[in-house]
Scaffold this active site. Structure first.
Site, PDB file in Angstrom:
ATOM      1  N   HIS A  35       4.671 -10.506  79.435  1.00 47.70           N
ATOM      2  CA  HIS A  35       4.259  -9.983  78.178  1.00 47.70           C
ATOM      3  C   HIS A  35       3.119  -8.802  78.042  1.00 47.70           C
ATOM      4  O   HIS A  35       3.747  -7.573  78.120  1.00 47.70           O
ATOM      5  CB  HIS A  35       3.880 -10.969  77.368  1.00 47.70           C
ATOM      6  CG  HIS A  35       3.797 -10.493  75.908  1.00 47.70           C
ATOM      7  ND1 HIS A  35       2.337  -9.694  75.327  1.00 47.70           N
ATOM      8  CD2 HIS A  35       4.504 -10.119  74.824  1.00 47.70           C
ATOM      9  CE1 HIS A  35       2.602  -9.438  73.996  1.00 47.70           C
ATOM     10  NE2 HIS A  35       3.845  -9.483  73.673  1.00 47.70           N
TER      11      HIS A  35
ATOM     12  N   GLU B  53       0.998 -20.062  74.734  1.00 52.15           N
ATOM     13  CA  GLU B  53       1.459 -18.590  74.447  1.00 52.15           C
ATOM     14  C   GLU B  53       0.674 -17.509  74.571  1.00 52.15           C
ATOM     15  O   GLU B  53       0.042 -16.886  73.555  1.00 52.15           O
ATOM     16  CB  GLU B  53       2.062 -18.696  72.670  1.00 52.15           C
ATOM     17  CG  GLU B  53       3.141 -19.584  72.464  1.00 52.15           C
ATOM     18  CD  GLU B  53       3.481 -19.445  71.097  1.00 52.15           C
ATOM     19  OE1 GLU B  53       3.690 -18.283  70.602  1.00 52.15           O
ATOM     20  OE2 GLU B  53       3.746 -20.402  70.255  1.00 52.15           O
TER      21      GLU B  53
ATOM     22  N   HIS C 193      -0.722 -14.006  75.386  1.00 51.42           N
ATOM     23  CA  HIS C 193      -0.281 -12.724  74.717  1.00 51.42           C
ATOM     24  C   HIS C 193      -1.245 -11.606  75.445  1.00 51.42           C
ATOM     25  O   HIS C 193      -1.077 -11.262  76.624  1.00 51.42           O
ATOM     26  CB  HIS C 193      -0.088 -12.325  73.535  1.00 51.42           C
ATOM     27  CG  HIS C 193       0.684 -13.354  72.898  1.00 51.42           C
ATOM     28  ND1 HIS C 193       2.078 -12.665  73.225  1.00 51.42           N
ATOM     29  CD2 HIS C 193       1.061 -14.198  71.950  1.00 51.42           C
ATOM     30  CE1 HIS C 193       3.135 -13.665  72.446  1.00 51.42           C
ATOM     31  NE2 HIS C 193       2.271 -14.568  71.887  1.00 51.42           N
TER      32      HIS C 193
ATOM     33  N   GLU D  14      -2.236 -17.594  71.873  1.00 47.76           N
ATOM     34  CA  GLU D  14      -1.740 -17.647  70.219  1.00 47.76           C
ATOM     35  C   GLU D  14      -1.764 -19.150  69.706  1.00 47.76           C
ATOM     36  O   GLU D  14      -2.018 -19.297  68.565  1.00 47.76           O
ATOM     37  CB  GLU D  14      -0.287 -17.269  70.045  1.00 47.76           C
ATOM     38  CG  GLU D  14      -0.214 -16.729  68.762  1.00 47.76           C
ATOM     39  CD  GLU D  14       1.294 -16.182  68.325  1.00 47.76           C
ATOM     40  OE1 GLU D  14       1.738 -16.121  67.149  1.00 47.76           O
ATOM     41  OE2 GLU D  14       1.879 -15.512  69.443  1.00 47.76           O
TER      42      GLU D  14
END
EC number: 4.2.99.-
Length: 307
Positions: A228, A267, A269, A284
């Site tokens: 990401h 998660e 990022h 996240e």
């Protein structure tokens, strides 16, 4: 000796830390994408300070500006914001309705440059709040992350156009299509080797693009890892997050990859090199994760395919 990973809870449950940046004040600043807020954490201190925004806010990317403040994009309210060191927030609505700004970075001209994902535009905002917009010729290209390149231009990922764009300060635009179909680039960073490095979330690869247009792609060990964000490290290396597999990765300029496991389902990022020399990642799931320097990890050399 393995490198330790610590987690620091920030914001209310479900607030969703998304992007993180090292501020000029020695603190880490981050966005709470689901919590309509910004946050500030000083390494070594146990608790973060939260700066609430309007309830409709969706703060995305945050970056230090040339004026000593932190600048951020708000996709929910279609504006660019400025957070001063004392916590004062000033907001600048964009001229184009529904623009959904995402990436933002300081440019070589003393202004902030940002992407408008829903409007196919690149924007420029001076520290005085004056905004200019530059339309892109590609429709539904979804411009995402933007950085200042080594050549004095602004470079940005075109997620849905499967390309990397370059905008010179005089308005000249160039587009570099990627070799791998549906690679869907997202993250972008200027490397210490004079090239642009990017993540291919759709292909499980890290890409490298020189200003003259040469592209190398490095396949990651797990093709479904969905890389990401990416950021420059301290020693010419690049760090990146793997969203689907919850890992933090490091790639050297010769293509050697290290991976560090984060909590399952966290998660990851955005990430940044902190003022303490550690790599900080926004999870996240509700925390900022800190990877302490330095130490060995699982390595996997990969061979690039040049186009």
């Amino acid at each position: 000796m393995a490198r330790s990973i610590e987690q620091f809870p920030v914001g209310e449950p479900g607030a969703g830390p998304y992007a993180v940046a090292a501020g000029p004040d020695g603190a880490l600043w981050f966005t709470l994408v689901h919590g309509a807020a910004l946050g500030r954490l000083v390494p070594g201190e146990p608790a973060a300070t939260v700066l609430p925004l309007d309830g409709a806010a969706t703060p995305m990317i945050i970056t230090p500006g040339p004026d000593g403040a932190l600048w951020f994009t708000d996709a929910g309210r279609h504006l660019v914001g400025r957070a001063a060191a004392d916590g004062t927030v000033t907001e600048y609505p964009l001229p184009t309705p529904g623009a959904s700004p995402f990436g933002i970075a300081a440019g070589p001209d003393g202004a902030l440059w940002f992407t408008e994902t829903a409007a196919d535009r690149i924007g420029r905002i001076g520290v005085d709040g004056k905004i200019e917009e530059y339309p892109l010729p590609l429709r539904e290209s979804f411009p995402s992350t933007i950085v200042a390149g080594p050549d004095g231009a602004l470079w940005f990922t075109l997620n849905q156009a499967n390309a990397i764009g370059r905008l010179a300060l005089d308005g000249a635009l160039a587009v570099h299509p990627l070799p791998t179909p549906e690679a869907a680039p997202v993250g972008l960073a200027a490397g210490g080797d004079g090239a642009l490095w990017f993540t291919e979330i759709g292909a499980g690869q890290i890409g490298r693009l020189t200003p003259d247009g040469r592209t190398d792609e490095f396949a990651l060990p797990d093709p479904g890892c969905r890389p990401h964000a990416i950021a420059a490290g301290a020693d010419g290396d690049l760090w990146f997050t793997e969203w689907a597999t919850a890992r933090l990765g490091r790639i050297t300029c010769d293509g050697t990859v290290e991976e560090f496991a984060l909590p399952p389902g966290s998660e990851p990022h955005g990430l940044t090199l902190g003022p303490d020399g550690a790599v900080w990642t926004a999870l996240e799931s509700g925390t900022l994760a800190r990877l302490a320097p330095p130490g060995p990890a699982r390595t996997a050399p990969v061979r690039p395919s040049s186009r």
